[in-house]
Design a protein around this motif. Structure first.
Motif, PDB file in Angstrom:
ATOM      1  N   ILE A   1      62.034  24.376   0.693  1.00 43.63           N
ATOM      2  CA  ILE A   1      62.302  22.943   0.813  1.00 43.63           C
ATOM      3  C   ILE A   1      61.746  22.130  -0.354  1.00 43.63           C
ATOM      4  N   LEU A   2      60.476  22.306  -0.680  1.00 45.31           N
ATOM      5  CA  LEU A   2      59.870  21.484  -1.733  1.00 45.31           C
ATOM      6  C   LEU A   2      60.517  21.676  -3.106  1.00 45.31           C
ATOM      7  N   PRO A   3      60.857  22.895  -3.519  1.00 45.51           N
ATOM      8  CA  PRO A   3      61.496  23.020  -4.836  1.00 45.51           C
ATOM      9  C   PRO A   3      62.989  22.686  -4.850  1.00 45.51           C
ATOM     10  N   HIS A   4      63.573  22.440  -3.697  1.00 44.65           N
ATOM     11  CA  HIS A   4      65.016  22.188  -3.600  1.00 44.65           C
ATOM     12  C   HIS A   4      65.377  20.865  -4.260  1.00 44.65           C
ATOM     13  N   PRO A   5      66.517  20.784  -4.960  1.00 44.65           N
ATOM     14  CA  PRO A   5      66.881  19.532  -5.636  1.00 44.65           C
ATOM     15  C   PRO A   5      67.249  18.386  -4.692  1.00 44.65           C
ATOM     16  N   TRP A   6      67.771  18.684  -3.482  1.00 45.27           N
ATOM     17  CA  TRP A   6      68.152  17.609  -2.549  1.00 45.27           C
ATOM     18  C   TRP A   6      68.160  18.177  -1.131  1.00 45.27           C
ATOM     19  N   TYR A   7      67.068  17.992  -0.400  1.00 41.94           N
ATOM     20  CA  TYR A   7      66.901  18.536   0.950  1.00 41.94           C
ATOM     21  C   TYR A   7      66.280  17.443   1.805  1.00 41.94           C
ATOM     22  N   ARG A   8      66.917  17.106   2.924  1.00 44.79           N
ATOM     23  CA  ARG A   8      66.418  16.030   3.780  1.00 44.79           C
ATOM     24  C   ARG A   8      66.368  16.486   5.240  1.00 44.79           C
ATOM     25  N   ALA A   9      65.449  15.895   6.001  1.00 45.94           N
ATOM     26  CA  ALA A   9      65.388  16.128   7.448  1.00 45.94           C
ATOM     27  C   ALA A   9      66.389  15.204   8.126  1.00 45.94           C
ATOM     28  N   ILE A  10      66.953  15.666   9.231  1.00 42.85           N
ATOM     29  CA  ILE A  10      67.783  14.825  10.095  1.00 42.85           C
ATOM     30  C   ILE A  10      66.869  14.386  11.234  1.00 42.85           C
ATOM     31  N   CYS A  11      66.593  13.094  11.311  1.00 44.33           N
ATOM     32  CA  CYS A  11      65.639  12.574  12.291  1.00 44.33           C
ATOM     33  C   CYS A  11      66.337  11.612  13.244  1.00 44.33           C
ATOM     34  N   ILE A  12      65.858  11.587  14.494  1.00 48.03           N
ATOM     35  CA  ILE A  12      66.436  10.700  15.504  1.00 48.03           C
ATOM     36  C   ILE A  12      65.332   9.977  16.270  1.00 48.03           C
ATOM     37  N   GLY A  13      65.725   8.909  16.945  1.00 50.32           N
ATOM     38  CA  GLY A  13      64.817   8.193  17.834  1.00 50.32           C
ATOM     39  C   GLY A  13      63.817   7.311  17.116  1.00 50.32           C
ATOM     40  N   ASP A  14      63.095   6.538  17.907  1.00 49.39           N
ATOM     41  CA  ASP A  14      62.087   5.627  17.363  1.00 49.39           C
ATOM     42  C   ASP A  14      60.955   6.379  16.673  1.00 49.39           C
ATOM     43  N   ASN A  15      60.651   7.579  17.176  1.00 45.19           N
ATOM     44  CA  ASN A  15      59.557   8.349  16.579  1.00 45.19           C
ATOM     45  C   ASN A  15      60.018   9.212  15.402  1.00 45.19           C
ATOM     46  N   LYS A  16      61.302   9.107  15.053  1.00 41.37           N
ATOM     47  CA  LYS A  16      61.886   9.841  13.911  1.00 41.37           C
ATOM     48  C   LYS A  16      61.643  11.351  14.023  1.00 41.37           C
ATOM     49  N   ARG A  17      61.906  11.897  15.187  1.00 39.61           N
ATOM     50  CA  ARG A  17      61.752  13.331  15.423  1.00 39.61           C
ATOM     51  C   ARG A  17      62.779  14.115  14.601  1.00 39.61           C
ATOM     52  N   ALA A  18      62.314  15.100  13.836  1.00 40.02           N
ATOM     53  CA  ALA A  18      63.210  15.942  13.043  1.00 40.02           C
ATOM     54  C   ALA A  18      63.927  16.923  13.970  1.00 40.02           C
ATOM     55  N   VAL A  19      65.264  16.915  13.911  1.00 32.56           N
ATOM     56  CA  VAL A  19      66.066  17.805  14.756  1.00 32.56           C
ATOM     57  C   VAL A  19      66.981  18.707  13.923  1.00 32.56           C
ATOM     58  N   GLY A  20      66.880  18.581  12.616  1.00 32.93           N
ATOM     59  CA  GLY A  20      67.706  19.402  11.740  1.00 32.93           C
ATOM     60  C   GLY A  20      67.443  19.072  10.293  1.00 32.93           C
ATOM     61  N   SER A  21      68.284  19.611   9.435  1.00 34.57           N
ATOM     62  CA  SER A  21      68.160  19.318   8.007  1.00 34.57           C
ATOM     63  C   SER A  21      69.534  19.381   7.358  1.00 34.57           C
TER      64      SER A  21
END
Length: 132
Positions: free
Chosen positions: A31-51
């Motif tokens: 993930i860290l060396p990747h040129p463009w990688y993001r978490a998919i987050c939902i809800g008020d607490n921004k829970r990561a449910v995917g990428s």
């Protein structure tokens, strides 16, 4: 007759991460060396449910490949569709040299195909024996 639950994937191209040390190694090495990688987050607490990630094509800088992963319990809720649509819009702004974004969906995975079509991607063909 009751509603049938969605079918789980028949195969996966990656191994599940089951321990904290595997997760930390994946973050460090992938993930860290990747040129463009993001978490998919939902809800008020921004829970990561995917990428979701975009990889530039090494041989042609005007092309990129997109991949999306979502936890099973969040399938069918429109989350992947919203993420893919947002990324398609954003990536063309961030990478102005980009002319094309590609993605691959299993021929039997109609839901993933539909997610890509909603984001404006067009089906161009079938890659026979792509993943064996």
């Amino acid at each position: 007759m009751g509603k049938r639950p969605p079918r789980r994937p028949l195969r996966s191209t990656r191994h599940p991460i089951t321990t904290r040390s595997e997760a930390l190694a994946h973050i460090r090495d992938v993930i860290l060396p990747h040129p463009w990688y993001r978490a998919i987050c939902i809800g008020d607490n921004k829970r990561a449910v995917g990428s979701i990630s975009v990889d530039p094509c090494e041989s042609e800088k005007c092309r990129a490949s997109m991949g999306c992963r979502l936890a099973y319990e969040y399938w069918g809720k429109g989350i992947a569709a919203r993420a893919v649509e947002a990324v398609v819009k954003e990536i063309f702004e961030e990478w102005p040299q980009l002319m094309r974004v590609e993605a691959v969906a299993d021929v039997e995975n109609v839901a993933s195909q539909r997610v890509l079509e909603k984001a404006g991607l067009m089906r161009e063909g079938v890659l026979r024996r792509y993943i064996l």
